[in-house]
Design a protein around this motif. Structure first.
Motif, PDB file in Angstrom:
ATOM      1  N   ALA A 152      47.506   6.137 -35.306  1.00 49.89           N
ATOM      2  CA  ALA A 152      47.748   5.216 -34.204  1.00 49.89           C
ATOM      3  C   ALA A 152      49.251   4.934 -34.117  1.00 49.89           C
ATOM      4  CB  ALA A 152      46.993   3.910 -34.415  1.00 49.89           C
ATOM      5  N   PRO A 153      49.831   4.980 -32.933  1.00 55.76           N
ATOM      6  CA  PRO A 153      51.250   4.686 -32.792  1.00 55.76           C
ATOM      7  C   PRO A 153      51.538   3.236 -33.168  1.00 55.76           C
ATOM      8  CG  PRO A 153      50.184   4.834 -30.638  1.00 55.76           C
ATOM      9  CD  PRO A 153      49.173   5.261 -31.644  1.00 55.76           C
ATOM     10  N   ARG A 154      52.732   3.040 -33.650  1.00 57.27           N
ATOM     11  CA  ARG A 154      53.095   1.701 -34.099  1.00 57.27           C
ATOM     12  C   ARG A 154      53.122   0.719 -32.915  1.00 57.27           C
ATOM     13  NH1 ARG A 154      57.962   2.299 -38.190  1.00 57.27           N
ATOM     14  NH2 ARG A 154      56.845   4.204 -38.667  1.00 57.27           N
ATOM     15  N   GLN A 155      52.830  -0.555 -33.211  1.00 53.82           N
ATOM     16  CA  GLN A 155      52.689  -1.509 -32.114  1.00 53.82           C
ATOM     17  C   GLN A 155      54.024  -1.981 -31.540  1.00 53.82           C
ATOM     18  OE1 GLN A 155      50.261  -2.162 -34.649  1.00 53.82           O
ATOM     19  NE2 GLN A 155      48.325  -2.191 -33.522  1.00 53.82           N
ATOM     20  N   ASN A 156      54.927  -2.309 -32.409  1.00 51.37           N
ATOM     21  CA  ASN A 156      56.166  -2.935 -31.938  1.00 51.37           C
ATOM     22  C   ASN A 156      57.158  -1.880 -31.450  1.00 51.37           C
ATOM     23  OD1 ASN A 156      56.621  -1.840 -34.452  1.00 51.37           O
ATOM     24  ND2 ASN A 156      58.129  -3.386 -35.003  1.00 51.37           N
ATOM     25  N   SER A 157      56.608  -0.845 -30.881  1.00 50.03           N
ATOM     26  CA  SER A 157      57.475   0.199 -30.363  1.00 50.03           C
ATOM     27  C   SER A 157      58.250  -0.297 -29.149  1.00 50.03           C
ATOM     28  CB  SER A 157      56.642   1.410 -29.982  1.00 50.03           C
ATOM     29  OG  SER A 157      57.257   2.136 -28.964  1.00 50.03           O
ATOM     30  N   ARG A 158      59.409   0.297 -28.952  1.00 52.34           N
ATOM     31  CA  ARG A 158      60.219  -0.147 -27.816  1.00 52.34           C
ATOM     32  C   ARG A 158      60.123   0.813 -26.645  1.00 52.34           C
ATOM     33  NH1 ARG A 158      65.741  -2.424 -30.550  1.00 52.34           N
ATOM     34  NH2 ARG A 158      65.082  -1.689 -32.585  1.00 52.34           N
ATOM     35  N   ALA A 212      58.100   0.659 -24.156  1.00 50.24           N
ATOM     36  CA  ALA A 212      57.985  -0.104 -22.915  1.00 50.24           C
ATOM     37  C   ALA A 212      59.336  -0.672 -22.497  1.00 50.24           C
ATOM     38  CB  ALA A 212      56.954  -1.224 -23.086  1.00 50.24           C
ATOM     39  N   VAL A 213      60.126  -1.077 -23.494  1.00 51.48           N
ATOM     40  CA  VAL A 213      61.451  -1.623 -23.179  1.00 51.48           C
ATOM     41  C   VAL A 213      62.327  -0.552 -22.547  1.00 51.48           C
ATOM     42  CG1 VAL A 213      63.493  -2.742 -24.153  1.00 51.48           C
ATOM     43  CG2 VAL A 213      61.228  -3.241 -25.095  1.00 51.48           C
ATOM     44  N   VAL A 214      62.263   0.658 -23.119  1.00 49.78           N
ATOM     45  CA  VAL A 214      63.030   1.772 -22.574  1.00 49.78           C
ATOM     46  C   VAL A 214      62.575   2.073 -21.147  1.00 49.78           C
ATOM     47  CG1 VAL A 214      63.508   4.232 -22.793  1.00 49.78           C
ATOM     48  CG2 VAL A 214      63.472   2.793 -24.831  1.00 49.78           C
ATOM     49  N   LEU A 215      61.266   2.089 -20.935  1.00 40.89           N
ATOM     50  CA  LEU A 215      60.726   2.390 -19.614  1.00 40.89           C
ATOM     51  C   LEU A 215      61.176   1.351 -18.586  1.00 40.89           C
ATOM     52  CD1 LEU A 215      58.932   4.819 -18.921  1.00 40.89           C
ATOM     53  CD2 LEU A 215      56.992   3.262 -18.803  1.00 40.89           C
ATOM     54  N   ASP A 216      61.159   0.079 -18.978  1.00 41.67           N
ATOM     55  CA  ASP A 216      61.618  -0.980 -18.071  1.00 41.67           C
ATOM     56  C   ASP A 216      63.092  -0.809 -17.716  1.00 41.67           C
ATOM     57  OD1 ASP A 216      59.240  -2.271 -17.735  1.00 41.67           O
ATOM     58  OD2 ASP A 216      59.591  -3.823 -19.239  1.00 41.67           O
ATOM     59  N   ALA A 217      63.901  -0.543 -18.736  1.00 40.80           N
ATOM     60  CA  ALA A 217      65.337  -0.382 -18.497  1.00 40.80           C
ATOM     61  C   ALA A 217      65.597   0.808 -17.582  1.00 40.80           C
ATOM     62  CB  ALA A 217      66.071  -0.208 -19.827  1.00 40.80           C
ATOM     63  N   ALA A 218      64.884   1.903 -17.831  1.00 37.66           N
ATOM     64  CA  ALA A 218      65.052   3.100 -17.002  1.00 37.66           C
ATOM     65  C   ALA A 218      64.665   2.805 -15.558  1.00 37.66           C
ATOM     66  CB  ALA A 218      64.213   4.249 -17.553  1.00 37.66           C
ATOM     67  N   ALA A 262      68.448  -1.067 -23.076  1.00 36.46           N
ATOM     68  CA  ALA A 262      67.237  -1.281 -23.864  1.00 36.46           C
ATOM     69  C   ALA A 262      67.570  -1.747 -25.281  1.00 36.46           C
ATOM     70  CB  ALA A 262      66.407   0.007 -23.915  1.00 36.46           C
ATOM     71  N   GLY A 263      68.856  -1.847 -25.600  1.00 38.98           N
ATOM     72  CA  GLY A 263      69.272  -2.270 -26.927  1.00 38.98           C
ATOM     73  C   GLY A 263      68.907  -1.270 -27.991  1.00 38.98           C
ATOM     74  N   ILE A 264      69.246  -0.028 -27.752  1.00 41.67           N
ATOM     75  CA  ILE A 264      68.781   1.072 -28.586  1.00 41.67           C
ATOM     76  C   ILE A 264      69.831   2.163 -28.586  1.00 41.67           C
ATOM     77  CG2 ILE A 264      67.608   2.905 -27.299  1.00 41.67           C
ATOM     78  CD1 ILE A 264      65.067   2.168 -28.566  1.00 41.67           C
ATOM     79  N   THR A 265      69.680   3.134 -29.462  1.00 47.83           N
ATOM     80  CA  THR A 265      70.588   4.275 -29.514  1.00 47.83           C
ATOM     81  C   THR A 265      70.117   5.381 -28.569  1.00 47.83           C
ATOM     82  OG1 THR A 265      71.449   3.949 -31.736  1.00 47.83           O
ATOM     83  CG2 THR A 265      71.217   6.197 -31.003  1.00 47.83           C
ATOM     84  N   ILE A 294      65.813   7.359 -27.674  1.00 50.09           N
ATOM     85  CA  ILE A 294      65.016   7.572 -26.469  1.00 50.09           C
ATOM     86  C   ILE A 294      64.167   8.827 -26.601  1.00 50.09           C
ATOM     87  CG2 ILE A 294      65.174   8.127 -24.007  1.00 50.09           C
ATOM     88  CD1 ILE A 294      67.373   6.205 -23.693  1.00 50.09           C
ATOM     89  N   TYR A 295      64.719   9.805 -27.324  1.00 48.58           N
ATOM     90  CA  TYR A 295      64.029  11.089 -27.429  1.00 48.58           C
ATOM     91  C   TYR A 295      62.886  11.055 -28.440  1.00 48.58           C
ATOM     92  CZ  TYR A 295      67.680  12.994 -24.472  1.00 48.58           C
ATOM     93  OH  TYR A 295      68.503  13.240 -23.415  1.00 48.58           O
ATOM     94  N   SER A 296      62.656   9.930 -29.116  1.00 49.80           N
ATOM     95  CA  SER A 296      61.422   9.814 -29.896  1.00 49.80           C
ATOM     96  C   SER A 296      60.271   9.383 -29.001  1.00 49.80           C
ATOM     97  CB  SER A 296      61.578   8.835 -31.052  1.00 49.80           C
ATOM     98  OG  SER A 296      62.851   8.293 -31.115  1.00 49.80           O
ATOM     99  N   HIS A 297      60.585   8.940 -27.776  1.00 51.16           N
ATOM    100  CA  HIS A 297      59.531   8.479 -26.867  1.00 51.16           C
ATOM    101  C   HIS A 297      59.359   9.392 -25.664  1.00 51.16           C
ATOM    102  CE1 HIS A 297      59.144   4.694 -29.027  1.00 51.16           C
ATOM    103  NE2 HIS A 297      60.457   4.541 -28.963  1.00 51.16           N
ATOM    104  N   PHE A 298      60.457  10.061 -25.265  1.00 53.37           N
ATOM    105  CA  PHE A 298      60.396  10.928 -24.082  1.00 53.37           C
ATOM    106  C   PHE A 298      61.112  12.235 -24.389  1.00 53.37           C
ATOM    107  CE2 PHE A 298      60.415   6.487 -22.791  1.00 53.37           C
ATOM    108  CZ  PHE A 298      59.267   6.408 -22.020  1.00 53.37           C
ATOM    109  N   ALA A 299      60.597  13.303 -23.813  1.00 54.71           N
ATOM    110  CA  ALA A 299      61.107  14.629 -24.153  1.00 54.71           C
ATOM    111  C   ALA A 299      62.492  14.873 -23.547  1.00 54.71           C
ATOM    112  CB  ALA A 299      60.133  15.701 -23.682  1.00 54.71           C
TER     113      ALA A 299
END
Lengths: 181, 181
Positions: B7-13, B15-21, B42-45, B49-54
């Motif tokens: 199961a993917p981890r819950q506190n993944s960001r 959704a935050v990345v998707l909102d920012a995009a 998104a407050g991220i490196t 992003i590439y761990s969530h989207f190709a």
DNA sequence: CACGTAGGTGAACGATCGTTCGCTTATGGT
DNA sequence: ACCATAAGCGAACGATCGTTCACCTACGTG
């Protein structure tokens, strides 16, 4: 004594560059088009573009001016030959004809938003508004104007040559909103 | 023996990345937004992003899917509570409400053209068409549909909160084309 | 509690971006 | 014919682009 205003050379490729820029901006948008793309399409070196235009944004402004000018000129020409209730009909037909058959300059005005190029946003907005002001005089009712302009400006997205002509589309739209000739 | 589906981890960001995009694509367009812009918002490196989207195009497709999904869901919900001649009224009100108050996802669908991203054009076009098909069932007449959709989809360009509500705009437009409740 | 892995970091890759530079070419006015 | 100069070339500038790499960290599971 006055510095002789030297006439620019005739066989300049400024017009070729402007045409190429209009075509590519219309196809791929502002940020999707590079100076090198435009230079290649114009058969020229990227550096040569800067003998005619100060920057990429300046090149866009020049295309925008030409685009707004063509739409406005088509509108004026159509209004000269029409009077009474046929004026709106003629204006919409001219607007659609310019957008759908008038080439790339007009489509750039619709495709590229002022906010896409912050450094030129003010000038682009002013150019857009100058045309909308003409249309506002023609269609004082706010919501009828927004309805017509919105529908017409979306036409390049679905129009296919061979179907109804721009003039027919204008008539069909105006019929729908209760304007008949 | 079957690899346990972790199961993917819950506190993944994600959704935050998707909102920012969605926000940046809606504001600046696809080519006007960089992966680094999205990452910073998104407050991220950028690399994360590439761990969530190709890819950047894949990220856009995800935003598009969410956007089309929200517009379609609003349409379905509106149609459930309406019947008879009020269906079109409810549908247009829902469409406009999603576009004007529903946030960035819906606006990305209007702002970014499939042809802007050739590598994802087919998927984007399919998503657009899936919504237009719903609307085609609701408004079979081709030119009335183009008139309404064109006018409504241009609304984000001139709408200002504080004026007429999306629902009122829908009623004003429908009045103009001879559809009354 | 140990371990495997999803999620994240920091740095770097080659490519491409808008733009500038120094130099050459060719044209129009005198 | 001469010369000032507009127009164009080839090359390069620093910046930024999308993406990848090696490595670290923290959480869910057996």
């Amino acid at each position: 004594m006055v510095a002789a205003a030297r006439a620019p050379r005739q066989n300049s490729r400024r017009a070729v560059v402007l045409d190429a820029a209009a075509r590519l901006f219309a196809e791929r948008g502002y940020h999707g088009t590079s100076i090198r793309d435009i230079a290649a399409a114009a058969g020229i070196t990227p550096a040569a573009i800067y003998s005619h235009f100060a920057s990429k944004a300046g090149l866009l402004v020049a295309v925008y001016e030409e685009g707004v000018g063509r739409i406005a000129a088509a509108l004026d020409a159509a209004l000269e030959n029409a009077s009474g209730p046929a004026r709106l009909q003629a204006a919409c037909a001219a607007h659609l004809e310019t957008l759908l058959e008038g080439g790339d300059y007009a489509q750039v005005v619709l495709r590229v938003w002022p906010r896409d190029v912050p450094e030129a946003a003010a000038r682009l907005r002013r150019l857009r508004d100058s045309y909308e002001a003409r249309f506002r005089r023609l269609v004082p009712d706010k919501h009828l104007r927004l309805l017509l302009l919105g529908a017409m400006n979306a036409a390049p997205g679905w129009y296919r040559p061979g179907g109804e002509s721009p003039r027919e589309i204008a008539r069909l739209f105006l019929d729908r909103v209760g304007v008949h000739d």
